[in-house]
Design a protein around this motif. Structure first.
Motif, PDB file in Angstrom:
ATOM      1  N   ILE A 145      35.607 -47.694  73.949  1.00 16.24           N
ATOM      2  CA  ILE A 145      35.872 -48.126  75.315  1.00 16.24           C
ATOM      3  C   ILE A 145      37.261 -48.736  75.398  1.00 16.24           C
ATOM      4  O   ILE A 145      37.736 -49.365  74.449  1.00 16.24           O
ATOM      5  CB  ILE A 145      34.785 -49.131  75.786  1.00 16.24           C
ATOM      6  CG1 ILE A 145      34.875 -49.384  77.287  1.00 16.24           C
ATOM      7  CG2 ILE A 145      34.864 -50.443  75.017  1.00 16.24           C
ATOM      8  CD1 ILE A 145      33.672 -50.159  77.843  1.00 16.24           C
ATOM      9  N   ASN A 173      37.537 -44.837  87.111  1.00 16.87           N
ATOM     10  CA  ASN A 173      36.601 -45.964  87.143  1.00 16.87           C
ATOM     11  C   ASN A 173      36.475 -46.655  85.786  1.00 16.87           C
ATOM     12  O   ASN A 173      36.205 -47.849  85.720  1.00 16.87           O
ATOM     13  CB  ASN A 173      35.221 -45.488  87.601  1.00 16.87           C
ATOM     14  CG  ASN A 173      35.076 -45.535  89.119  1.00 16.87           C
ATOM     15  OD1 ASN A 173      36.037 -45.841  89.826  1.00 16.87           O
ATOM     16  ND2 ASN A 173      33.882 -45.223  89.605  1.00 16.87           N
ATOM     17  N   MET A 174      36.668 -45.904  84.705  1.00 19.41           N
ATOM     18  CA  MET A 174      36.526 -46.503  83.377  1.00 19.41           C
ATOM     19  C   MET A 174      37.834 -47.103  82.863  1.00 19.41           C
ATOM     20  O   MET A 174      37.833 -47.883  81.921  1.00 19.41           O
ATOM     21  CB  MET A 174      36.022 -45.463  82.364  1.00 19.41           C
ATOM     22  CG  MET A 174      34.656 -44.881  82.682  1.00 19.41           C
ATOM     23  SD  MET A 174      33.353 -46.101  82.958  1.00 19.41           S
ATOM     24  CE  MET A 174      33.167 -46.786  81.305  1.00 19.41           C
ATOM     25  N   THR A 228      29.658 -42.520  86.843  1.00 16.92           N
ATOM     26  CA  THR A 228      29.856 -43.841  86.238  1.00 16.92           C
ATOM     27  C   THR A 228      29.093 -44.949  86.945  1.00 16.92           C
ATOM     28  O   THR A 228      29.112 -46.100  86.501  1.00 16.92           O
ATOM     29  CB  THR A 228      31.355 -44.203  86.216  1.00 16.92           C
ATOM     30  OG1 THR A 228      31.862 -44.128  87.554  1.00 16.92           O
ATOM     31  CG2 THR A 228      32.138 -43.249  85.327  1.00 16.92           C
ATOM     32  N   ASN A 274      35.036 -40.376  71.422  1.00 22.65           N
ATOM     33  CA  ASN A 274      34.527 -41.551  70.727  1.00 22.65           C
ATOM     34  C   ASN A 274      34.981 -41.634  69.274  1.00 22.65           C
ATOM     35  O   ASN A 274      34.761 -42.654  68.621  1.00 22.65           O
ATOM     36  CB  ASN A 274      32.998 -41.590  70.835  1.00 22.65           C
ATOM     37  CG  ASN A 274      32.576 -41.852  72.268  1.00 22.65           C
ATOM     38  OD1 ASN A 274      33.122 -42.731  72.923  1.00 22.65           O
ATOM     39  ND2 ASN A 274      31.640 -41.064  72.780  1.00 22.65           N
ATOM     40  N   PRO A 329      35.568 -40.467  87.514  1.00 22.92           N
ATOM     41  CA  PRO A 329      34.962 -41.103  86.335  1.00 22.92           C
ATOM     42  C   PRO A 329      35.993 -41.789  85.458  1.00 22.92           C
ATOM     43  O   PRO A 329      35.829 -42.940  85.056  1.00 22.92           O
ATOM     44  CB  PRO A 329      34.304 -39.925  85.600  1.00 22.92           C
ATOM     45  CG  PRO A 329      34.077 -38.883  86.641  1.00 22.92           C
ATOM     46  CD  PRO A 329      35.198 -39.050  87.627  1.00 22.92           C
ATOM     47  N   VAL A 376      27.057 -40.013  74.662  1.00 18.61           N
ATOM     48  CA  VAL A 376      27.801 -39.529  75.821  1.00 18.61           C
ATOM     49  C   VAL A 376      28.566 -40.714  76.405  1.00 18.61           C
ATOM     50  O   VAL A 376      27.966 -41.639  76.944  1.00 18.61           O
ATOM     51  CB  VAL A 376      26.849 -38.935  76.892  1.00 18.61           C
ATOM     52  CG1 VAL A 376      27.648 -38.466  78.098  1.00 18.61           C
ATOM     53  CG2 VAL A 376      26.027 -37.785  76.310  1.00 18.61           C
ATOM     54  N   PHE A 377      29.875 -40.728  76.263  1.00 20.95           N
ATOM     55  CA  PHE A 377      30.701 -41.799  76.795  1.00 20.95           C
ATOM     56  C   PHE A 377      32.135 -41.334  76.828  1.00 20.95           C
ATOM     57  O   PHE A 377      32.613 -40.799  75.818  1.00 20.95           O
ATOM     58  CB  PHE A 377      30.603 -43.059  75.898  1.00 20.95           C
ATOM     59  CG  PHE A 377      31.026 -44.315  76.613  1.00 20.95           C
ATOM     60  CD1 PHE A 377      30.115 -45.059  77.340  1.00 20.95           C
ATOM     61  CD2 PHE A 377      32.354 -44.735  76.560  1.00 20.95           C
ATOM     62  CE1 PHE A 377      30.509 -46.211  78.014  1.00 20.95           C
ATOM     63  CE2 PHE A 377      32.746 -45.876  77.240  1.00 20.95           C
ATOM     64  CZ  PHE A 377      31.826 -46.621  77.960  1.00 20.95           C
ATOM     65  N   PHE A 378      32.883 -41.468  77.971  1.00 17.55           N
ATOM     66  CA  PHE A 378      32.511 -42.157  79.183  1.00 17.55           C
ATOM     67  C   PHE A 378      31.287 -41.504  79.820  1.00 17.55           C
ATOM     68  O   PHE A 378      31.026 -40.327  79.583  1.00 17.55           O
ATOM     69  CB  PHE A 378      33.694 -42.186  80.196  1.00 17.55           C
ATOM     70  CG  PHE A 378      34.186 -40.837  80.644  1.00 17.55           C
ATOM     71  CD1 PHE A 378      33.626 -40.229  81.776  1.00 17.55           C
ATOM     72  CD2 PHE A 378      35.179 -40.159  79.955  1.00 17.55           C
ATOM     73  CE1 PHE A 378      34.066 -39.002  82.238  1.00 17.55           C
ATOM     74  CE2 PHE A 378      35.612 -38.909  80.403  1.00 17.55           C
ATOM     75  CZ  PHE A 378      35.054 -38.342  81.538  1.00 17.55           C
ATOM     76  N   PRO A 379      30.587 -42.271  80.661  1.00 19.38           N
ATOM     77  CA  PRO A 379      29.352 -41.745  81.231  1.00 19.38           C
ATOM     78  C   PRO A 379      29.601 -40.515  82.107  1.00 19.38           C
ATOM     79  O   PRO A 379      30.546 -40.486  82.878  1.00 19.38           O
ATOM     80  CB  PRO A 379      28.865 -42.899  82.116  1.00 19.38           C
ATOM     81  CG  PRO A 379      29.627 -44.101  81.681  1.00 19.38           C
ATOM     82  CD  PRO A 379      30.922 -43.613  81.135  1.00 19.38           C
TER      83      PRO A 379
END
Lengths: 399, 137
Positions: free
Chosen positions: B97, A139-140, B14, A262, A136, B38-41
């Motif tokens: 992000i 990938n981000m 993701t 976040n 994950p 919720v992030f990153f997914p």
């Protein structure tokens, strides 16, 4: 078991060894680990067969504690494969203290070996590669051209924005560690062997005028990439009594991790969690610490961690490091008196050298010896400061 | 020029995010139980552990949280780019992000923390995914 002052006296560093070369040929990380193990055991006056607990970050390849036990030829009672990047050794020392205090082990060994330079690993600027199975996080994050130094630069940029920190203030950290490196023959040789353009004392101007690699971090805000390794022997109080060298007690430890969320303030590192735990266990305050060994992958790493450990208020690190405060001869908090990763030794995970130099200081063996040093702190930071990283704090004391 | 590293699959956490990029939708999820973003997914909520969540489309407007201008990257896809900017962007919907800042004449001078930015899609060869990047608003 506690001393009269309340400090615990369960486990002590009794043997240390730093592999002397930063540029090697024809030797493997495993061989560096084994040679360092033998030398550190000799330093303690212990036999090869005395080791009954092994801590390994997998830096020699293979499966960490599983592979290394066989390579060394031991059948230890404790096998710990903690691998959290450059702070693995502070985590391992913490675990060794715990295991010894619980009676599970008497003589614990931590080793490190790396040939990052020989293998031409571009640690800071190699960019992310998509190795291993998809993940994950990969990938981000892998598509944007992030480099390791840029990850730290994100913290530096935000630190400057929030607190008004300057490049000149960050440079003070490079200047102080270079001052210490110039007194350490191993560091002087390292800079020659690795082809440093300028191997003399640095000024703030030298640092801020060096090449910008990832704004706002310059070349001289960055550690070297070397080969190297070392070993640390940690013994129970009982075993330490039979050692050649005076014990350097582990009196407090803490570990923590931070990662992107976040709303995380990236100017705050894992040290703000690991530090208070370690200080609390040791029963000492930051202002009582005589010397600090703090992972200097980049100047911003040190500045952030000094604040997070409580040596100064958050955001005041820039002023704190000015005026020679970090120098062994003029400062109130001498930093990385071996020359640090910036100017002596950084094969990728230099956390073990933080423990080694802290022990040298408390034994009176440093090349930049601080008079009457009694209390030392070692803080390792592993992974990447601007995203996911580990922080391990160890507080050490002599009798 | 070599291509950038792109997301690889199967990677179930993701994959919905990257599938949506093909339609130029920047997506994020919120937890049905605690309401947090919720992030990153990922399939579970890191705040409460629930696996019940709802996906949303972002409006693509945000603020630069921090950035760096990279002058040196030995990766073949980036080594000849010249100076380029990487940044954390705080989207107005409450998620952060990592991405690139594009559409500036000189990244060493034209980018600031706190600057407002807007989503700009960069389609990739082969159409496997599109990369969400950001330009000054």
């Amino acid at each position: 078991m506690a001393s009269a002052g309340g400090q615990r006296r369960d486990a002590a560093i009794v043997g240390i060894y730093e592999y002397p070369l930063r540029k090697v040929e024809g030797i493997t990380p495993l061989e560096i680990k084994a040679e360092s193990a033998k030398q550190a055991l000799d330093d303690a006056g212990f036999k090869w067969s005395d080791v009954d607990a092994i801590y390994d970050a997998g830096d020699g390849g293979g499966a960490g504690g599983l592979g290394i036990a066989e390579y060394f030829g031991w059948q230890p009672n404790v096998i710990d494969t903690t691998a959290v990047g450059g702070s693995s050794y502070e985590f391992q020392a913490s675990h060794a203290l715990r295991d010894i205090a619980a009676g599970k082990a008497r003589v614990a060994l931590l080793t490190y070996g790396s040939t990052s330079r020989m293998n031409a690993v571009a640690i800071g600027t190699g960019g992310r590669t998509s190795a291993g199975p998809p993940s994950p996080v990969g990938n981000m994050e892998d598509s944007w051209g992030m480099t390791l130094i840029a990850n730290y630069a994100l913290v530096a940029q935000r630190h400057m924005y929030q607190y008004g920190t300057t490049s000149e203030q960050l440079a003070e950290i490079s200047v102080a560690t270079r001052h210490h490196a110039m007194r350490n023959p191993q560091a002087v040789r390292a800079m020659d062997d690795l082809g440093f353009v300028d191997t003399g004392e640095l000024t703030v101007q030298d640092v801020v005028e060096s090449r910008m690699v990832a704004d706002p971090l310059h070349l001289l805000d960055s550690c070297m990439i070397s080969d190297g390794g070392g070993a640390v022997v940690i013994a129970s109080a009982d075993a330490a009594r039979g050692a050649k060298k005076k014990p350097v007690w582990l009196i407090g430890s803490g570990e923590a991790t931070r990662y992107p969320t976040n709303d995380r303030d990236i100017t705050r590192s894992a040290a703000e969690q690991s530090g208070p735990v370690a200080f609390g266990e040791a029963g000492v305050r930051p202002d009582e610490i005589d010397i600090a060994m703090i992972y200097d992958s980049f100047t911003i790493t040190v500045l952030t961690i000094l604040e997070d450990l409580g040596f100064c208020k958050k955001g005041e690190g820039g002023q704190f490091v000015q005026g020679g405060r970090l120098r062994y001869d003029t400062g109130s908090l001498p930093l990385n008196t071996d020359g640090g990763g910036l100017s002596s030794n950084h094969p990728g995970m230099r956390g073990i050298f933080l423990l080694i130099e802290a022990a040298r200081q408390l034994r009176g063996e440093s090349t930049s010896q601080v008079k009457d040093a009694k209390l030392a702190l070692a803080h390792g930071n592993g992974g990447m400061l601007g995203s996911r990283h580990s922080g391990g704090t160890i507080i050490l004391a002599r009798d | 020029m070599a291509t950038r590293p792109l997301p690889r699959f199967p990677e179930p956490d993701t994959e919905p995010f990257w599938q949506a990029t093909k339609e130029h939708r920047l997506t994020y999820a919120t937890c049905d139980e605690c309401g947090k973003v919720v992030f990153f997914p990922r399939r579970h909520c890191p705040n409460c552990g629930s696996s019940r969540q709802t996906w949303h489309d972002s409006q693509g407007a945000g603020t630069i949280y921090s950035y760096s201008v990279i002058r040196q990257n030995r990766h073949p896809a980036f080594k000849d780019l010249g100076a380029y900017a990487i940044a954390y962007i705080d989207l107005d919907e409450g998620f952060r992000i990592l991405s690139n800042i594009v559409g500036v004449a000189d990244p060493t001078k034209d980018i600031k923390i706190g600057q407002r930015v807007r989503l700009r899609w960069e389609d990739q060869e082969g159409g496997e995914v599109s990369l969400p990047m950001f330009a000054p608003a």
